[in-house]
Design a protein around this motif. Sequence first.
Motif, PDB file in Angstrom:
ATOM      1  N   SER A  64       1.060  -0.641  -0.559  1.00 29.95           N
ATOM      2  CA  SER A  64       0.174  -0.073  -0.111  1.00 29.95           C
ATOM      3  C   SER A  64       1.031   1.233   0.051  1.00 29.95           C
ATOM      4  CB  SER A  64      -0.566  -0.060   1.037  1.00 29.95           C
ATOM      5  OG  SER A  64      -0.549   0.408   1.910  1.00 29.95           O
ATOM      6  N   CYS A  65       0.234   2.578   0.050  1.00 23.61           N
ATOM      7  CA  CYS A  65       1.317   3.760   0.176  1.00 23.61           C
ATOM      8  C   CYS A  65       2.122   3.797   1.091  1.00 23.61           C
ATOM      9  CB  CYS A  65       0.400   4.890  -0.755  1.00 23.61           C
ATOM     10  SG  CYS A  65      -0.961   4.924  -2.243  1.00 23.61           S
ATOM     11  N   CYS A  68       5.698   1.458   2.035  1.00 17.16           N
ATOM     12  CA  CYS A  68       7.274   2.717   1.384  1.00 17.16           C
ATOM     13  C   CYS A  68       6.500   4.209   2.811  1.00 17.16           C
ATOM     14  CB  CYS A  68       7.004   3.405   0.715  1.00 17.16           C
ATOM     15  SG  CYS A  68       7.477   1.962  -0.992  1.00 17.16           S
ATOM     16  N   HIS A  69       5.952   5.047   2.413  1.00 13.27           N
ATOM     17  CA  HIS A  69       5.742   6.319   3.403  1.00 13.27           C
ATOM     18  C   HIS A  69       4.929   6.511   5.095  1.00 13.27           C
ATOM     19  CE1 HIS A  69       6.289   8.490  -0.147  1.00 13.27           C
ATOM     20  NE2 HIS A  69       4.977   7.571  -0.937  1.00 13.27           N
ATOM     21  N   SER A  80      10.525   0.315   0.332  1.00 14.94           N
ATOM     22  CA  SER A  80      10.663  -1.022   0.865  1.00 14.94           C
ATOM     23  C   SER A  80      11.097  -1.452  -0.396  1.00 14.94           C
ATOM     24  CB  SER A  80       9.108  -1.805   0.411  1.00 14.94           C
ATOM     25  OG  SER A  80       8.608  -1.637  -0.973  1.00 14.94           O
ATOM     26  N   LEU A  81      12.098  -1.541  -1.970  1.00  8.50           N
ATOM     27  CA  LEU A  81      12.008  -1.840  -2.080  1.00  8.50           C
ATOM     28  C   LEU A  81      14.143  -1.485  -3.060  1.00  8.50           C
ATOM     29  CD1 LEU A  81       9.422  -1.436  -5.303  1.00  8.50           C
ATOM     30  CD2 LEU A  81       9.767  -3.021  -4.198  1.00  8.50           C
ATOM     31  N   ILE A  86      12.710   7.495   3.355  1.00 13.20           N
ATOM     32  CA  ILE A  86      11.332   9.099   2.361  1.00 13.20           C
ATOM     33  C   ILE A  86      11.710  10.011   3.265  1.00 13.20           C
ATOM     34  CG2 ILE A  86       9.962   9.332   1.468  1.00 13.20           C
ATOM     35  CD1 ILE A  86       9.779   6.352   0.481  1.00 13.20           C
ATOM     36  N   GLU A 103       7.172  16.623  -9.782  1.00 14.21           N
ATOM     37  CA  GLU A 103       7.982  14.978  -8.797  1.00 14.21           C
ATOM     38  C   GLU A 103       6.623  14.482  -8.385  1.00 14.21           C
ATOM     39  OE1 GLU A 103      10.786  14.354  -7.331  1.00 14.21           O
ATOM     40  OE2 GLU A 103      11.114  15.217  -8.380  1.00 14.21           O
ATOM     41  N   TRP A 107       6.302  10.983  -9.456  1.00 12.78           N
ATOM     42  CA  TRP A 107       6.249   9.848  -8.559  1.00 12.78           C
ATOM     43  C   TRP A 107       4.593   9.544  -8.160  1.00 12.78           C
ATOM     44  CZ3 TRP A 107       9.830   7.293  -6.820  1.00 12.78           C
ATOM     45  CH2 TRP A 107      11.466   7.880  -7.479  1.00 12.78           C
ATOM     46  N   LEU A 108       3.684  10.184  -7.980  1.00 14.28           N
ATOM     47  CA  LEU A 108       2.245   9.239  -8.192  1.00 14.28           C
ATOM     48  C   LEU A 108       1.376   8.512  -9.281  1.00 14.28           C
ATOM     49  CD1 LEU A 108      -0.909  12.599  -7.431  1.00 14.28           C
ATOM     50  CD2 LEU A 108      -0.224  10.613  -6.566  1.00 14.28           C
ATOM     51  N   ASN A 111       3.699   5.446  -8.363  1.00 13.06           N
ATOM     52  CA  ASN A 111       3.454   4.954  -6.791  1.00 13.06           C
ATOM     53  C   ASN A 111       2.156   4.563  -7.323  1.00 13.06           C
ATOM     54  OD1 ASN A 111       4.789   7.716  -4.760  1.00 13.06           O
ATOM     55  ND2 ASN A 111       6.258   5.515  -5.725  1.00 13.06           N
ATOM     56  N   PHE A 112       1.124   5.386  -8.232  1.00 10.54           N
ATOM     57  CA  PHE A 112       0.184   4.272  -8.047  1.00 10.54           C
ATOM     58  C   PHE A 112       0.530   3.338  -9.271  1.00 10.54           C
ATOM     59  CE2 PHE A 112      -3.053   7.474  -6.842  1.00 10.54           C
ATOM     60  CZ  PHE A 112      -4.068   7.203  -7.133  1.00 10.54           C
ATOM     61  N   ASP A 114       3.356   0.480  -8.638  1.00 13.69           N
ATOM     62  CA  ASP A 114       3.605  -0.269  -8.143  1.00 13.69           C
ATOM     63  C   ASP A 114       2.392  -0.930  -6.776  1.00 13.69           C
ATOM     64  OD1 ASP A 114       6.589   0.405  -8.619  1.00 13.69           O
ATOM     65  OD2 ASP A 114       6.389   1.959  -6.609  1.00 13.69           O
ATOM     66  N   VAL A 115       1.000   0.012  -6.672  1.00 13.40           N
ATOM     67  CA  VAL A 115       0.462  -0.529  -5.310  1.00 13.40           C
ATOM     68  C   VAL A 115      -0.799  -1.300  -6.265  1.00 13.40           C
ATOM     69  CG1 VAL A 115      -0.980  -0.153  -3.799  1.00 13.40           C
ATOM     70  CG2 VAL A 115       1.136   1.409  -3.745  1.00 13.40           C
ATOM     71  N   TYR A 116      -1.177   0.074  -7.653  1.00 11.52           N
ATOM     72  CA  TYR A 116      -2.280  -0.567  -8.031  1.00 11.52           C
ATOM     73  C   TYR A 116      -2.690  -1.432  -9.286  1.00 11.52           C
ATOM     74  CZ  TYR A 116      -4.650   1.774  -4.277  1.00 11.52           C
ATOM     75  OH  TYR A 116      -5.340   1.935  -3.084  1.00 11.52           O
ATOM     76  N   ILE A 132      -3.028  14.391   1.407  1.00 14.75           N
ATOM     77  CA  ILE A 132      -1.836  14.569   1.699  1.00 14.75           C
ATOM     78  C   ILE A 132      -1.822  15.900   1.890  1.00 14.75           C
ATOM     79  CG2 ILE A 132       0.432  14.684   0.731  1.00 14.75           C
ATOM     80  CD1 ILE A 132      -0.118  12.015  -1.077  1.00 14.75           C
TER      81      ILE A 132
HETATM   82  C1  HEC Z   1       7.643   1.503  -3.043  1.00 14.76           C
HETATM   83  C2  HEC Z   1       7.752   2.739  -2.352  1.00 14.76           C
HETATM   84  C3  HEC Z   1       6.958   3.485  -2.635  1.00 14.76           C
HETATM   85  C4  HEC Z   1       5.630   2.918  -2.340  1.00 14.76           C
HETATM   86  C5  HEC Z   1       4.796   1.809  -2.467  1.00 14.76           C
HETATM   87  C6  HEC Z   1       4.522   4.470  -2.599  1.00 14.76           C
HETATM   88  N1  HEC Z   1       6.369   5.481  -2.909  1.00 14.76           N
HETATM   89 FE1  HEC Z   1       5.183   7.522  -3.127  1.00 14.76          FE
HETATM   90  N2  HEC Z   1       7.051   8.302  -3.200  1.00 14.76           N
HETATM   91  C7  HEC Z   1       8.515   7.168  -2.898  1.00 14.76           C
HETATM   92  C8  HEC Z   1       9.804   7.280  -3.086  1.00 14.76           C
HETATM   93  C9  HEC Z   1      10.794   6.924  -3.468  1.00 14.76           C
HETATM   94  C10 HEC Z   1       9.116   9.179  -3.353  1.00 14.76           C
HETATM   95  C11 HEC Z   1      10.677   9.931  -4.349  1.00 14.76           C
HETATM   96  C12 HEC Z   1      10.967   9.663  -3.189  1.00 14.76           C
HETATM   97  C13 HEC Z   1      11.008  10.840  -2.428  1.00 14.76           C
HETATM   98  O1  HEC Z   1      10.627  12.262  -2.281  1.00 14.76           O
HETATM   99  O2  HEC Z   1      11.229  12.154  -1.285  1.00 14.76           O
HETATM  100  C14 HEC Z   1       7.644   8.891  -3.605  1.00 14.76           C
HETATM  101  C15 HEC Z   1       7.798  10.086  -3.692  1.00 14.76           C
HETATM  102  C16 HEC Z   1       5.827  10.573  -3.903  1.00 14.76           C
HETATM  103  C17 HEC Z   1       5.082  12.194  -3.924  1.00 14.76           C
HETATM  104  C18 HEC Z   1       5.847  12.982  -4.282  1.00 14.76           C
HETATM  105  C19 HEC Z   1       5.454  14.243  -3.374  1.00 14.76           C
HETATM  106  C20 HEC Z   1       6.442  15.392  -3.458  1.00 14.76           C
HETATM  107  O3  HEC Z   1       5.881  16.501  -3.076  1.00 14.76           O
HETATM  108  O4  HEC Z   1       7.722  15.260  -3.729  1.00 14.76           O
HETATM  109  C21 HEC Z   1       4.274  11.436  -3.484  1.00 14.76           C
HETATM  110  C22 HEC Z   1       2.402  12.877  -3.325  1.00 14.76           C
HETATM  111  C23 HEC Z   1       3.776  10.357  -3.335  1.00 14.76           C
HETATM  112  N3  HEC Z   1       5.150   9.209  -3.494  1.00 14.76           N
HETATM  113  C24 HEC Z   1       2.434   9.694  -3.226  1.00 14.76           C
HETATM  114  C25 HEC Z   1       2.266   8.325  -3.000  1.00 14.76           C
HETATM  115  C26 HEC Z   1       0.833   7.396  -3.223  1.00 14.76           C
HETATM  116  C27 HEC Z   1      -0.632   7.830  -3.638  1.00 14.76           C
HETATM  117  C28 HEC Z   1       0.987   5.892  -2.784  1.00 14.76           C
HETATM  118  C29 HEC Z   1       0.520   4.928  -3.078  1.00 14.76           C
HETATM  119  C30 HEC Z   1      -0.439   4.917  -4.354  1.00 14.76           C
HETATM  120  C31 HEC Z   1       3.156   5.940  -2.677  1.00 14.76           C
HETATM  121  N4  HEC Z   1       3.277   7.297  -3.032  1.00 14.76           N
HETATM  122  C32 HEC Z   1       3.124   4.578  -2.937  1.00 14.76           C
HETATM  123  C33 HEC Z   1       7.930   5.265  -2.585  1.00 14.76           C
HETATM  124  C34 HEC Z   1       7.238   4.972  -2.512  1.00 14.76           C
END
Ligand code: HEC
Length: 135
Positions: A64-65, A68-69, A80-81, A86, A103, A107-108, A111-112, A114-116, A132
């Motif tokens: 899930s999101c 990692c977060h 987790s990878l 973070i 950015e 990442w959206l 990351n979407f 990755d999870v979905y 958020i």
């Molecule tokens: C496998 C690990 C992982 C998962 C699962 C993950 N994220 Fe992230 N996410 C990261 C990494 C790595 C970054 C970029 C590094 C950083 O910005 O610190 C990041 C960055 C982001 C950012 C950028 C924010 C910004 O302004 O810099 C958002 C938004 C975000 N993630 C949302 C999500 C959402 C929503 C989900 C679920 C759908 C999700 N993440 C799941 C690892 C993950």
Amino acid sequence: MKYLTIFLMLSMSLMAASPEVNQYMNELSTAAKAQDKTFTGFDATRGKEIFTSTYIGKQGKSISCTTCHTVNLSNSGKNSLTGKVIEPLSPRANAQRLTSAKEVKKWLKRNFVDVYTREGTAQEKGDVLTYIQNN
Ligand code: HEC
């Protein structure tokens, strides 16, 4: 006094994202409306659901999101990878968050998937950004 508190809370939530990220969220809102006429606005509760739900992700494992977060967006997380730390996702805990539309989009999208295992819809992206922004 009560109104002052409400006013301060409102201004904080409005200040939580930069003008370019607010602009991106307006674009998402327009797209969401075009896809669904009944759309009336982004919802942090739906966003929380997206953020905390667990799926079998791209790697074939439960993720899930929050994997990692973490569930507390003011805490640092861990990828987790790759095992890398973070920084907190909350704009209140980390002034760099939600400042760059580039950015956020990059990442959206990643990351979407990755999870979905698919890109989020405009509404899903807006809902999760609203969550958020307010946490
Ligand atoms: C496998 C690990 C992982 C998962 C699962 C993950 N994220 Fe992230 N996410 C990261 C990494 C790595 C970054 C970029 C590094 C950083 O910005 O610190 C990041 C960055 C982001 C950012 C950028 C924010 C910004 O302004 O810099 C958002 C938004 C975000 N993630 C949302 C999500 C959402 C929503 C989900 C679920 C759908 C999700 N993440 C799941 C690892 C993950």
